[in-house]
Design an enzyme around this catalytic site. Sequence first.
Site, PDB file in Angstrom:
ATOM      1  N   ASP A 159      46.817  73.376 -34.711  1.00  0.00           N
ATOM      2  CA  ASP A 159      47.486  74.119 -33.565  1.00  0.00           C
ATOM      3  C   ASP A 159      46.608  74.031 -32.200  1.00  0.00           C
ATOM      4  O   ASP A 159      47.305  73.726 -31.146  1.00  0.00           O
ATOM      5  CB  ASP A 159      48.066  75.355 -33.947  1.00  0.00           C
ATOM      6  CG  ASP A 159      48.776  75.623 -35.501  1.00  0.00           C
ATOM      7  OD1 ASP A 159      49.718  74.890 -35.440  1.00  0.00           O
ATOM      8  OD2 ASP A 159      48.215  75.958 -36.062  1.00  0.00           O
ATOM      9  N   HIS A 187      49.474  80.475 -39.001  1.00  0.00           N
ATOM     10  CA  HIS A 187      49.840  79.078 -38.600  1.00  0.00           C
ATOM     11  C   HIS A 187      51.341  79.066 -39.028  1.00  0.00           C
ATOM     12  O   HIS A 187      51.911  78.857 -40.165  1.00  0.00           O
ATOM     13  CB  HIS A 187      48.929  78.222 -39.680  1.00  0.00           C
ATOM     14  CG  HIS A 187      49.636  76.575 -39.559  1.00  0.00           C
ATOM     15  ND1 HIS A 187      49.465  76.002 -38.579  1.00  0.00           N
ATOM     16  CD2 HIS A 187      50.071  76.034 -40.708  1.00  0.00           C
ATOM     17  CE1 HIS A 187      50.295  74.733 -38.820  1.00  0.00           C
ATOM     18  NE2 HIS A 187      50.383  74.842 -40.284  1.00  0.00           N
TER      19      HIS A 187
HETATM   20  P1  NAD Z   1      52.110  65.747 -50.148  1.00  0.00           P
HETATM   21  O1  NAD Z   1      53.308  66.260 -50.665  1.00  0.00           O
HETATM   22  O2  NAD Z   1      51.801  64.159 -49.600  1.00  0.00           O
HETATM   23  O3  NAD Z   1      50.687  65.970 -51.171  1.00  0.00           O
HETATM   24  C1  NAD Z   1      50.435  67.207 -51.622  1.00  0.00           C
HETATM   25  C2  NAD Z   1      49.785  67.030 -52.908  1.00  0.00           C
HETATM   26  O4  NAD Z   1      49.485  68.190 -53.700  1.00  0.00           O
HETATM   27  C3  NAD Z   1      50.787  66.211 -54.157  1.00  0.00           C
HETATM   28  O5  NAD Z   1      49.959  65.142 -54.565  1.00  0.00           O
HETATM   29  C4  NAD Z   1      51.096  67.088 -55.320  1.00  0.00           C
HETATM   30  O6  NAD Z   1      51.063  66.678 -56.325  1.00  0.00           O
HETATM   31  C5  NAD Z   1      49.568  67.957 -55.012  1.00  0.00           C
HETATM   32  N1  NAD Z   1      49.755  69.370 -55.510  1.00  0.00           N
HETATM   33  C6  NAD Z   1      50.915  69.944 -55.897  1.00  0.00           C
HETATM   34  N2  NAD Z   1      50.374  71.299 -56.468  1.00  0.00           N
HETATM   35  C7  NAD Z   1      48.954  71.206 -56.559  1.00  0.00           C
HETATM   36  C8  NAD Z   1      48.422  72.091 -57.364  1.00  0.00           C
HETATM   37  N3  NAD Z   1      48.606  73.154 -57.857  1.00  0.00           N
HETATM   38  N4  NAD Z   1      46.915  71.471 -57.585  1.00  0.00           N
HETATM   39  C9  NAD Z   1      46.576  70.448 -57.035  1.00  0.00           C
HETATM   40  N5  NAD Z   1      47.341  69.393 -56.558  1.00  0.00           N
HETATM   41  C10 NAD Z   1      48.575  69.776 -56.179  1.00  0.00           C
HETATM   42  O7  NAD Z   1      51.649  66.920 -48.934  1.00  0.00           O
HETATM   43  P2  NAD Z   1      50.754  66.893 -47.822  1.00  0.00           P
HETATM   44  O8  NAD Z   1      51.612  66.043 -46.691  1.00  0.00           O
HETATM   45  O9  NAD Z   1      49.506  66.201 -48.280  1.00  0.00           O
HETATM   46  O10 NAD Z   1      50.574  68.208 -47.371  1.00  0.00           O
HETATM   47  C11 NAD Z   1      49.963  69.254 -48.294  1.00  0.00           C
HETATM   48  C12 NAD Z   1      50.054  70.635 -47.699  1.00  0.00           C
HETATM   49  O11 NAD Z   1      49.414  70.860 -46.444  1.00  0.00           O
HETATM   50  C13 NAD Z   1      51.578  70.961 -47.313  1.00  0.00           C
HETATM   51  O12 NAD Z   1      51.681  72.474 -47.956  1.00  0.00           O
HETATM   52  C14 NAD Z   1      51.671  70.880 -45.829  1.00  0.00           C
HETATM   53  O13 NAD Z   1      52.779  71.542 -45.569  1.00  0.00           O
HETATM   54  C15 NAD Z   1      50.187  71.327 -45.645  1.00  0.00           C
HETATM   55  N6  NAD Z   1      49.997  71.140 -44.386  1.00  0.00           N
HETATM   56  C16 NAD Z   1      49.375  72.262 -43.582  1.00  0.00           C
HETATM   57  C17 NAD Z   1      48.899  71.905 -42.174  1.00  0.00           C
HETATM   58  C18 NAD Z   1      48.106  73.264 -41.353  1.00  0.00           C
HETATM   59  O14 NAD Z   1      47.929  72.760 -40.298  1.00  0.00           O
HETATM   60  N7  NAD Z   1      47.345  74.103 -42.160  1.00  0.00           N
HETATM   61  C19 NAD Z   1      49.217  70.779 -41.638  1.00  0.00           C
HETATM   62  C20 NAD Z   1      49.889  69.669 -42.319  1.00  0.00           C
HETATM   63  C21 NAD Z   1      50.214  69.731 -43.516  1.00  0.00           C
HETATM   64  C1  LMR Z   2      52.152  71.134 -39.511  1.00  0.00           C
HETATM   65  O1  LMR Z   2      51.823  72.078 -38.705  1.00  0.00           O
HETATM   66  O2  LMR Z   2      52.323  70.064 -39.370  1.00  0.00           O
HETATM   67  C2  LMR Z   2      52.275  71.717 -40.963  1.00  0.00           C
HETATM   68  O3  LMR Z   2      51.871  72.950 -41.051  1.00  0.00           O
HETATM   69  C3  LMR Z   2      53.311  70.949 -41.518  1.00  0.00           C
HETATM   70  C4  LMR Z   2      54.503  71.761 -41.403  1.00  0.00           C
HETATM   71  O4  LMR Z   2      55.211  72.245 -42.211  1.00  0.00           O
HETATM   72  O5  LMR Z   2      54.914  71.978 -40.029  1.00  0.00           O
END
Ligand code: NAD
Ligand code: LMR
Length: 328
Positions: A159, A187
């Site tokens: 962010d 967030h």
């Molecule tokens: P994705 O679906 O591509 O990958 C997530 C992976 O996590 C999958 O491979 C799944 O099998 C695995 N998984 C699910 N539960 C699990 C567990 N208990 N233990 C281990 N692995 C597990 O998703 P992504 O795009 O890589 O995003 C992951 C997370 O990050 C999401 O929750 C997304 O919203 C979050 N995210 C946060 C931010 C931030 O700024 N904080 C930014 C982007 C994404």
């Molecule tokens: C983001 O900020 O891109 C991640 O937290 C994914 C989402 O759900 O927005």
Amino acid sequence: MKPPLVVSVTGAAGQIAYSLLPRIASGQVFGADQPVILRLIEIEPGMKPLAGVVMELSDCAFPLLESIEATSDLDVGFSGANWALLVGSVPRKAGMERKDLLGINGKIFIGQGEAIERNAADDINVLVVGNPCNTNCLIAMKNAPGIPESRWHAMTRLDENRAKSSIAHRAHAHTRDVTNLAIWGNHSSTLYPDFENALINGDPVSKYIPDRAWLEGDFIKDVQQRGAAIIAARGLSSAKSAAHAAIETVQSLREITPVTEWHSVAVASDGSYGVEKGLICSFPTRSNGKIASIVQGVDLGAFGKAKFQLSINELLEEKAMVSDLLPK
Ligand code: NAD
Ligand code: LMR
């Protein structure tokens, strides 16, 4: 050679991890002279794609990559971990708020907190990326009471980077010229990007962007909604920029922050700025190279205080929603 650092990553077969892992293994995160052991954690359905990720990492022949362990066993995955990057959890789909994921993702963080406490190294540091990251981090931290609260972090650096990019674009400046742009709160779509204390080339943002209505309006809204805009465009949530922000978060925590600067990360509140103690809330922080402290004395002004309060209220609501996941 230095002794290797153990870095555990959950969600290792997911899209964020796909961008993140090669950068850890190549030395971009922990240093060009720092060997790493990767412990890659997935749930059972993720183990087959994870085997492919491991093959690719091996095929890069990274000189600093000591070994790779792929596992769905949390005790193995967090064994001896110096850093745990908790990425694994379900991403939201279009039309959802991040907190709508609490029912699915929240409980994951009980077992992860417990396993980190049982198995990690004494100097463990944790960064939670999986959403809703502030409250997931709270759940993990409360289920690992033996680990100091100062070791728990949730990611708001993405962010901050989004806000910097937006301000730089509007001011016809470069992102490197924009500093001290802190994210306050959750967030989520209530986060507050503090344009009033941010600087462009050391001067207040208002010198370059006199349009206060834009700053109070579209600027904030666009940063709050940027994740949703990416999901709408890609059909998937941000991954490359999320991985990059995770890397910058770890780097900032491991480096001494210059006294004139700060960066955003959500940490356990120590009561600063009236935020309930222990709530995982984003603040401007400075690191001494080991621990991030909340920067004191930042004047948010009436507008910023009101915005921040909305986000604190949401964090308190999320905490109440997961009360059954927090040990008494
Ligand atoms: P994705 O679906 O591509 O990958 C997530 C992976 O996590 C999958 O491979 C799944 O099998 C695995 N998984 C699910 N539960 C699990 C567990 N208990 N233990 C281990 N692995 C597990 O998703 P992504 O795009 O890589 O995003 C992951 C997370 O990050 C999401 O929750 C997304 O919203 C979050 N995210 C946060 C931010 C931030 O700024 N904080 C930014 C982007 C994404
Ligand atoms: C983001 O900020 O891109 C991640 O937290 C994914 C989402 O759900 O927005």
